[in-house]
Design a protein around this motif. Structure first.
Motif, PDB file in Angstrom:
ATOM      1  N   UNK A  35     -26.594  19.919 -18.136  1.00  0.00           N
ATOM      2  CA  UNK A  35     -25.640  18.954 -17.575  1.00  0.00           C
ATOM      3  C   UNK A  35     -25.102  19.435 -16.234  1.00  0.00           C
ATOM      4  N   UNK A  36     -24.801  20.723 -16.137  1.00  0.00           N
ATOM      5  CA  UNK A  36     -24.306  21.287 -14.889  1.00  0.00           C
ATOM      6  C   UNK A  36     -25.369  21.222 -13.799  1.00  0.00           C
ATOM      7  N   UNK A  37     -26.610  21.507 -14.155  1.00  0.00           N
ATOM      8  CA  UNK A  37     -27.711  21.439 -13.182  1.00  0.00           C
ATOM      9  C   UNK A  37     -27.886  20.015 -12.661  1.00  0.00           C
ATOM     10  N   UNK A  38     -27.848  19.029 -13.543  1.00  0.00           N
ATOM     11  CA  UNK A  38     -27.977  17.629 -13.123  1.00  0.00           C
ATOM     12  C   UNK A  38     -26.824  17.251 -12.199  1.00  0.00           C
ATOM     13  N   UNK A  39     -25.608  17.648 -12.547  1.00  0.00           N
ATOM     14  CA  UNK A  39     -24.445  17.340 -11.707  1.00  0.00           C
ATOM     15  C   UNK A  39     -24.599  17.977 -10.325  1.00  0.00           C
ATOM     16  N   UNK A  40     -25.065  19.230 -10.285  1.00  0.00           N
ATOM     17  CA  UNK A  40     -25.252  19.906  -8.996  1.00  0.00           C
ATOM     18  C   UNK A  40     -26.304  19.195  -8.155  1.00  0.00           C
ATOM     19  N   UNK A  41     -27.401  18.788  -8.772  1.00  0.00           N
ATOM     20  CA  UNK A  41     -28.458  18.101  -8.034  1.00  0.00           C
ATOM     21  C   UNK A  41     -28.003  16.730  -7.543  1.00  0.00           C
ATOM     22  N   UNK A  42     -27.214  16.023  -8.350  1.00  0.00           N
ATOM     23  CA  UNK A  42     -26.687  14.731  -7.916  1.00  0.00           C
ATOM     24  C   UNK A  42     -25.723  14.897  -6.744  1.00  0.00           C
ATOM     25  N   UNK A  43     -24.864  15.920  -6.798  1.00  0.00           N
ATOM     26  CA  UNK A  43     -23.948  16.181  -5.689  1.00  0.00           C
ATOM     27  C   UNK A  43     -24.722  16.549  -4.433  1.00  0.00           C
ATOM     28  N   UNK A  44     -25.829  17.268  -4.604  1.00  0.00           N
ATOM     29  CA  UNK A  44     -26.670  17.621  -3.460  1.00  0.00           C
ATOM     30  C   UNK A  44     -27.278  16.364  -2.831  1.00  0.00           C
ATOM     31  N   UNK A  45     -27.760  15.448  -3.671  1.00  0.00           N
ATOM     32  CA  UNK A  45     -28.334  14.198  -3.154  1.00  0.00           C
ATOM     33  C   UNK A  45     -27.311  13.410  -2.350  1.00  0.00           C
ATOM     34  N   UNK A  46     -26.048  13.493  -2.749  1.00  0.00           N
ATOM     35  CA  UNK A  46     -24.972  12.781  -2.057  1.00  0.00           C
ATOM     36  C   UNK A  46     -24.410  13.604  -0.887  1.00  0.00           C
ATOM     37  N   UNK A  47     -25.073  14.726  -0.599  1.00  0.00           N
ATOM     38  CA  UNK A  47     -24.664  15.637   0.472  1.00  0.00           C
ATOM     39  C   UNK A  47     -23.235  16.139   0.309  1.00  0.00           C
ATOM     40  N   UNK A  48     -22.833  16.348  -0.955  1.00  0.00           N
ATOM     41  CA  UNK A  48     -21.507  16.867  -1.255  1.00  0.00           C
ATOM     42  C   UNK A  48     -21.572  18.333  -1.691  1.00  0.00           C
ATOM     43  N   UNK A  49     -22.791  18.854  -1.840  1.00  0.00           N
ATOM     44  CA  UNK A  49     -22.981  20.235  -2.273  1.00  0.00           C
ATOM     45  C   UNK A  49     -24.226  20.779  -1.595  1.00  0.00           C
ATOM     46  N   UNK A  50     -24.110  21.956  -1.008  1.00  0.00           N
ATOM     47  CA  UNK A  50     -25.234  22.620  -0.352  1.00  0.00           C
ATOM     48  C   UNK A  50     -25.874  23.567  -1.347  1.00  0.00           C
ATOM     49  N   UNK A  51     -27.082  23.271  -1.779  1.00  0.00           N
ATOM     50  CA  UNK A  51     -27.773  24.099  -2.764  1.00  0.00           C
ATOM     51  C   UNK A  51     -28.135  25.474  -2.225  1.00  0.00           C
ATOM     52  N   UNK A  52     -28.108  25.629  -0.906  1.00  0.00           N
ATOM     53  CA  UNK A  52     -28.427  26.933  -0.310  1.00  0.00           C
ATOM     54  C   UNK A  52     -27.188  27.824  -0.198  1.00  0.00           C
ATOM     55  N   UNK A  53     -26.030  27.292  -0.530  1.00  0.00           N
ATOM     56  CA  UNK A  53     -24.795  28.067  -0.522  1.00  0.00           C
ATOM     57  C   UNK A  53     -24.903  29.162  -1.581  1.00  0.00           C
TER      58      UNK A  53
END
Length: 98
Positions: free
Chosen positions: A38-56
């Protein structure tokens, strides 16, 4: 919760199906590794919305270091089946298989 006070609590279903024991508001369910997905899906969705940088970089300390993990690594982590997970809830440590 309202102003820090519990205003309503309810429990539905069974806490233990085999023994037909009803759930109570104190029932603790073992969710094992479900929260990781669930956390992984939330992180990926936030990344798609450009609200989270996965490279951080993520670190348990306030300052990220060379040994800290990238959020992408955390979001793509999937435990090996049968690997042991240890969870602590209210001071009680539980170890379970994923």
């Amino acid at each position: 919760m309202r102003d820090g006070a519990l205003v309503y609590a309810s429990a539905l279903g069974l806490a233990d199906v085999e023994n037909d024991a009803p759930a109570t508001t104190d029932t603790v369910y073992r969710i094992d590794s479900v929260s990781k997905a669930l956390t992984a899906v939330a992180a990926l969705q936030l990344s798609e919305q450009e609200m989270l940088d996965l490279e951080c970089r993520y670190s348990a300390t306030a300052r990220p270091s060379r040994t800290s993990l990238r959020i992408r690594a955390l979001a793509s982590y999937w435990p090996t089946p049968g690997a042991s997970d240890t969870t602590t809830i209210n001071g009680s440590t539980r170890t379970s298989s994923s």
